[in-house]
Design a protein around this motif. Structure first.
Motif, PDB file in Angstrom:
ATOM      1  N   ASP A 136       0.813  -1.219   0.000  1.00  0.00           N
ATOM      2  CA  ASP A 136       0.000   0.000   0.000  1.00  0.00           C
ATOM      3  C   ASP A 136       0.848   1.273   0.000  1.00  0.00           C
ATOM      4  OD1 ASP A 136       0.635  -0.885   2.606  1.00  0.00           O
ATOM      5  OD2 ASP A 136      -0.934   0.355   3.480  1.00  0.00           O
ATOM      6  N   LEU A 137       2.158   1.153   0.262  1.00  0.00           N
ATOM      7  CA  LEU A 137       3.082   2.286   0.147  1.00  0.00           C
ATOM      8  C   LEU A 137       3.916   2.191  -1.133  1.00  0.00           C
ATOM      9  CD1 LEU A 137       4.415   2.501   3.819  1.00  0.00           C
ATOM     10  CD2 LEU A 137       2.603   3.858   2.763  1.00  0.00           C
ATOM     11  N   ALA A 138       3.605   1.169  -1.947  1.00  0.00           N
ATOM     12  CA  ALA A 138       4.330   0.960  -3.214  1.00  0.00           C
ATOM     13  C   ALA A 138       3.361   1.223  -4.368  1.00  0.00           C
ATOM     14  CB  ALA A 138       4.912  -0.449  -3.252  1.00  0.00           C
ATOM     15  N   TYR A 139       2.943   0.163  -5.044  1.00  0.00           N
ATOM     16  CA  TYR A 139       2.055   0.322  -6.205  1.00  0.00           C
ATOM     17  C   TYR A 139       0.641  -0.160  -5.929  1.00  0.00           C
ATOM     18  CZ  TYR A 139       6.257   1.625  -8.644  1.00  0.00           C
ATOM     19  OH  TYR A 139       7.403   2.275  -9.012  1.00  0.00           O
ATOM     20  N   GLY A 140       0.313  -0.350  -4.645  1.00  0.00           N
ATOM     21  CA  GLY A 140      -1.056  -0.648  -4.252  1.00  0.00           C
ATOM     22  C   GLY A 140      -1.546  -2.022  -4.639  1.00  0.00           C
ATOM     23  N   ALA A 141      -2.845  -2.160  -4.589  1.00  0.00           N
ATOM     24  CA  ALA A 141      -3.481  -3.444  -4.869  1.00  0.00           C
ATOM     25  C   ALA A 141      -3.307  -3.865  -6.322  1.00  0.00           C
ATOM     26  CB  ALA A 141      -4.963  -3.385  -4.509  1.00  0.00           C
ATOM     27  N   ALA A 142      -3.211  -2.913  -7.231  1.00  0.00           N
ATOM     28  CA  ALA A 142      -3.112  -3.235  -8.656  1.00  0.00           C
ATOM     29  C   ALA A 142      -1.711  -3.671  -9.070  1.00  0.00           C
ATOM     30  CB  ALA A 142      -3.538  -2.033  -9.495  1.00  0.00           C
TER      31      ALA A 142
END
Length: 153
Positions: free
Chosen positions: A125-131
């Protein structure tokens, strides 16, 4: 004549394929290794939302401030050890304004000093999220980076 031309082209194709394979093998041998994810060196940042850091080498000089532009070398891995990006492998330093990068870098790089090396364990969630960012970064991928700081202004 046709048979000779076909045989010559086949030999050339095999040679090119062999060169390509050895280059790929060399890349895999030379690519940076994933840090130990179970190491006791990892420290969770207060108010870092699960972000962990590991200072491998302390730098000297002024610490990078939030929003700075940094010149670094970095390697990024997924948890399974796949390198998805590396300025080290490319042999070219990268310069970025922190406020345009993933949240994990915006929180994890400030405080570093030039010459320092820091590892970041960044929750998805602090990177590229769920996708994620397919195909290199799958959905909900936690990421690991090793960053060497050269400059931060």
């Amino acid at each position: 004549m046709k048979i000779w031309l076909f045989a010559s082209l086949s030999v050339m194709a095999l040679a090119i394929f062999s060169i390509g394979c050895s280059s790929a093998e060399e890349f895999n041998q030379d690519k940076p290794k994933l840090p130990d994810l179970d190491s006791k060196e990892w420290k969770e940042l207060k108010d870092g939302n699960g972000l962990k850091i590991w200072d491998v080498k302390e730098g000297k000089g002024d610490a990078v401030k939030a929003g700075a532009t940094v010149t670094i070398h970095y390697t990024g891995w997924t948890k399974d050890g796949n390198v998805f990006d590396s300025s080290v492998v490319r042999g070219q330093k990268a310069t970025f304004p922190l406020n345009r990068l993933i949240k994990g870098w915006q929180v994890g790089i400030p405080g570093m000093k030039p010459g320092g090396v820091r590892r970041l364990y960044i929750p998805y969630d602090l990177a590229y999220g769920a996708a994620g960012r397919p195909p290199q970064i799958p959905a909900k991928a936690d990421l690991i980076f090793e960053i060497e700081l050269f400059d931060g202004k």
